[in-house]
Design a protein around this motif. Sequence first.
Motif, mmCIF file in Angstrom:
data_model
loop_
_atom_site.group_PDB
_atom_site.id
_atom_site.type_symbol
_atom_site.label_atom_id
_atom_site.label_comp_id
_atom_site.label_asym_id
_atom_site.label_seq_id
_atom_site.Cartn_x
_atom_site.Cartn_y
_atom_site.Cartn_z
ATOM 1 N N TYR A 139 83.232 38.149 -49.807
ATOM 2 C CA TYR A 139 82.885 36.854 -50.366
ATOM 3 C C TYR A 139 84.057 36.259 -51.125
ATOM 4 C CZ TYR A 139 78.136 38.048 -49.145
ATOM 5 O OH TYR A 139 77.015 38.414 -48.447
ATOM 6 N N GLU A 140 84.901 37.104 -51.638
ATOM 7 C CA GLU A 140 86.067 36.596 -52.361
ATOM 8 C C GLU A 140 87.223 36.307 -51.421
ATOM 9 O OE1 GLU A 140 87.130 39.113 -55.633
ATOM 10 O OE2 GLU A 140 85.077 39.831 -55.839
ATOM 11 N N VAL B 282 85.248 41.116 -42.903
ATOM 12 C CA VAL B 282 84.419 42.075 -42.176
ATOM 13 C C VAL B 282 84.082 41.471 -40.828
ATOM 14 C CG1 VAL B 282 83.484 42.905 -44.329
ATOM 15 C CG2 VAL B 282 82.183 41.289 -42.987
ATOM 16 N N GLU C 22 95.440 29.290 -43.553
ATOM 17 C CA GLU C 22 94.701 29.698 -44.740
ATOM 18 C C GLU C 22 95.617 29.697 -45.956
ATOM 19 O OE1 GLU C 22 92.639 33.114 -42.831
ATOM 20 O OE2 GLU C 22 91.626 33.217 -44.768
ATOM 21 N N GLN D 213 96.045 26.362 -47.273
ATOM 22 C CA GLN D 213 94.842 25.885 -47.956
ATOM 23 C C GLN D 213 94.705 26.498 -49.348
ATOM 24 O OE1 GLN D 213 91.429 26.397 -45.454
ATOM 25 N NE2 GLN D 213 92.217 25.028 -43.867
ATOM 26 N N ILE D 214 95.081 27.751 -49.447
ATOM 27 C CA ILE D 214 94.996 28.402 -50.754
ATOM 28 C C ILE D 214 95.884 27.683 -51.755
ATOM 29 C CG2 ILE D 214 95.617 30.487 -52.026
ATOM 30 C CD1 ILE D 214 94.701 32.048 -49.475
ATOM 31 N N ALA E 150 97.086 24.645 -51.455
ATOM 32 C CA ALA E 150 96.589 23.284 -51.656
ATOM 33 C C ALA E 150 95.490 23.290 -52.700
ATOM 34 C CB ALA E 150 96.080 22.707 -50.331
ATOM 35 N N ALA E 151 94.627 24.283 -52.632
ATOM 36 C CA ALA E 151 93.548 24.371 -53.603
ATOM 37 C C ALA E 151 94.121 24.565 -54.999
ATOM 38 C CB ALA E 151 92.614 25.521 -53.240
ATOM 39 N N LEU F 77 95.410 21.533 -56.357
ATOM 40 C CA LEU F 77 94.322 20.610 -56.686
ATOM 41 C C LEU F 77 93.673 20.950 -58.026
ATOM 42 C CD1 LEU F 77 91.935 19.390 -53.906
ATOM 43 C CD2 LEU F 77 91.238 19.468 -56.274
ATOM 44 N N PHE G 269 86.854 30.924 -59.908
ATOM 45 C CA PHE G 269 87.513 30.354 -58.740
ATOM 46 C C PHE G 269 89.003 30.666 -58.776
ATOM 47 C CE2 PHE G 269 88.865 26.346 -56.361
ATOM 48 C CZ PHE G 269 88.577 26.887 -55.121
ATOM 49 N N GLU H 141 89.782 34.116 -57.749
ATOM 50 C CA GLU H 141 89.817 34.254 -56.296
ATOM 51 C C GLU H 141 91.129 33.719 -55.741
ATOM 52 O OE1 GLU H 141 86.354 32.678 -54.212
ATOM 53 O OE2 GLU H 141 87.624 32.167 -52.509
ATOM 54 N N LEU H 142 91.545 32.571 -56.221
ATOM 55 C CA LEU H 142 92.752 31.953 -55.669
ATOM 56 C C LEU H 142 93.987 32.794 -55.966
ATOM 57 C CD1 LEU H 142 92.156 28.164 -56.380
ATOM 58 C CD2 LEU H 142 92.071 29.367 -54.192
ATOM 59 N N ARG I 269 93.976 35.900 -53.755
ATOM 60 C CA ARG I 269 94.330 35.596 -52.371
ATOM 61 C C ARG I 269 95.783 35.190 -52.253
ATOM 62 N NH1 ARG I 269 89.299 32.312 -49.737
ATOM 63 N NH2 ARG I 269 90.404 32.800 -47.812
ATOM 64 N N GLU J 163 92.405 14.018 -50.729
ATOM 65 C CA GLU J 163 92.808 14.717 -49.498
ATOM 66 C C GLU J 163 92.011 14.209 -48.308
ATOM 67 O OE1 GLU J 163 94.147 18.402 -49.083
ATOM 68 O OE2 GLU J 163 95.228 18.378 -50.988
ATOM 69 N N ASN K 218 90.111 21.408 -46.031
ATOM 70 C CA ASN K 218 90.406 22.640 -46.763
ATOM 71 C C ASN K 218 89.132 23.472 -46.859
ATOM 72 O OD1 ASN K 218 90.930 24.608 -48.740
ATOM 73 N ND2 ASN K 218 92.600 23.355 -49.553
ATOM 74 N N ILE L 93 88.566 26.295 -48.081
ATOM 75 C CA ILE L 93 88.322 26.949 -49.362
ATOM 76 C C ILE L 93 87.648 25.993 -50.324
ATOM 77 C CG2 ILE L 93 89.455 27.995 -51.347
ATOM 78 C CD1 ILE L 93 91.605 28.936 -49.278
ATOM 79 N N MET L 94 88.190 24.799 -50.419
ATOM 80 C CA MET L 94 87.560 23.813 -51.290
ATOM 81 C C MET L 94 86.174 23.465 -50.781
ATOM 82 S SD MET L 94 89.659 23.542 -53.668
ATOM 83 C CE MET L 94 88.569 22.441 -54.550
ATOM 84 N N ARG M 139 84.042 25.447 -49.297
ATOM 85 C CA ARG M 139 83.107 26.481 -49.713
ATOM 86 C C ARG M 139 82.789 26.350 -51.203
ATOM 87 N NH1 ARG M 139 82.627 31.632 -50.671
ATOM 88 N NH2 ARG M 139 84.809 31.934 -51.210
ATOM 89 N N PHE M 140 83.812 26.048 -51.972
ATOM 90 C CA PHE M 140 83.607 25.895 -53.410
ATOM 91 C C PHE M 140 82.657 24.736 -53.682
ATOM 92 C CE2 PHE M 140 85.568 24.746 -57.703
ATOM 93 C CZ PHE M 140 84.874 25.731 -58.367
#
Lengths: 236, 236
Positions: A65-66, A71, A86, A89-90, A92-93, A96, A162, A165-166, A169, B104, B156, B158-159, B161-162
């Motif tokens: 989930y994180e 899986v 990905e 995106q990480i 970018a998040a 943000l 959050f 998690e970021l 990752r 975005e 994105n 990730i965003m 899902r958030f």
Amino acid sequence: MKSAVKAQQAEDSAETGAQQIRDAIREAIVERRLSPGTKLSESDVGNLFNVSRTLARAALQALSYEGLVSVEKNRGAFVAYPSPDEARQIFAARRLVEPGILREAAARITPGDISQLRELLLEEGRLMSERGQTARRAEIKASGDFHLMLAEISGNAIMQRFMEELVARSSLVIALYGQSTASSCGHSEHGDIIAAIENDDLDRACQLMLHHIAHIEADLDLRARKSLGLKEAFEL
Amino acid sequence: MKSAVKAQQAEDSAETGAQQIRDAIREAIVERRLSPGTKLSESDVGNLFNVSRTLARAALQALSYEGLVSVEKNRGAFVAYPSPDEARQIFAARRLVEPGILREAAARITPGDISQLRELLLEEGRLMSERGQTARRAEIKASGDFHLMLAEISGNAIMQRFMEELVARSSLVIALYGQSTASSCGHSEHGDIIAAIENDDLDRACQLMLHHIAHIEADLDLRARKSLGLKEAFEL
DNA sequence: ACGCAAAAAGTTGTATACGATTTCGCTGCC
DNA sequence: GGCAGCGAAATCGTATACAACTTTTTGCGT
């Protein structure tokens, strides 16, 4: 600070053994003792921690989930192997949310927080000058802790989770695509950000944060080398 | 659009029965068929879906990671009952991330996306004028889908899902603290935001979004009525 | 020797079982 | 009548068992 972070989630819970396993594996991933793609079979994890597959499975599910492990149905769990997309995106998040977190943190920061941040920086610098894998791993964690502490100071538990998690990752991404032997985070930039906060120059602090993130990202080589596996790997 | 959202996560996975249960319960929570505080015992959930406690437990654990249910050690799982403070944090998080997501999204939006958004709005309006609980529930979902679709357009994952987590939790908060009988989201404001995007007036779109979120939050009564349970409840 | 098929080994998906903890109701005492 | 303590019922935490699926190995035929 580490204790503070943990305490907030501990409280009455300490939910179960699965939590401990999850944390242990997460730490191993973030500190890069486990490489992306490594298989984490339920039995192996269970044996390693002397628990049944049930708990091992629960821990692996939690990590999925994180986004730290993926899986695959009927195939098993693997340390996540983020694609270049990905990875983008990480970051970018992070671009943000981190300026916003920084603003909130600056609004609530206390002198005590600042001294704690400074302490963190000192520790980070000390580890930076040390040699050895252990120091390198501790440094990786410390540089992430800077960002996490800002999130903690912001007082928003949701954003804090959050960010956790970021950051985790991000560590995976850096392990995969990082080029420079240098550590993950430009250490001096952390100090600059604190200084800007102390000077009440929020705009500058945010700008520094954005630059800082861009800096980390610039050290990555995100060209899609899709396995490059067959001919290209040998024709030179 | 609903199918698009699901497809993105389905792919090869459809991981297991637990996922289906999780989604079903989440939908029930978001549509407010399950009230905050409702007990979700593992056996009951299992019986309800004709699966073993194992799967029920997995689903509940998953929902707890999203903040929609809280599991208390040795006591069971309950539909989350966000505290006023949590509620504030949820909306603070939305104020923090939604303008960025909007920016975005605006940068990548296509005419097709816009027409889809418009379609969503139409549907929302239609439901708004209808009577009955079913329509009310569908409207709640639709108004959240507007925000989710913007996140999807932003590209994105990730965003996205958030945001899914934030929207779902917002629904819980509104169920708990909302005052107006009117629906959760001011419908017209959604339209205004789209219009601003079409006009390439990003700053205005962001401002509208912030106002929109503030609007929702303003409809809440977040005074800490800590159970109010003893004397106050009866002395009138 | 190579390729393919079938079986064997290993791993995950789900169910069931059992011990531990909490909750609730009952009895008995104050 | 009310409250403390105890026992039963319910519920959770974890382990084990079995079925389904995947991968690897083995063995046969060409």
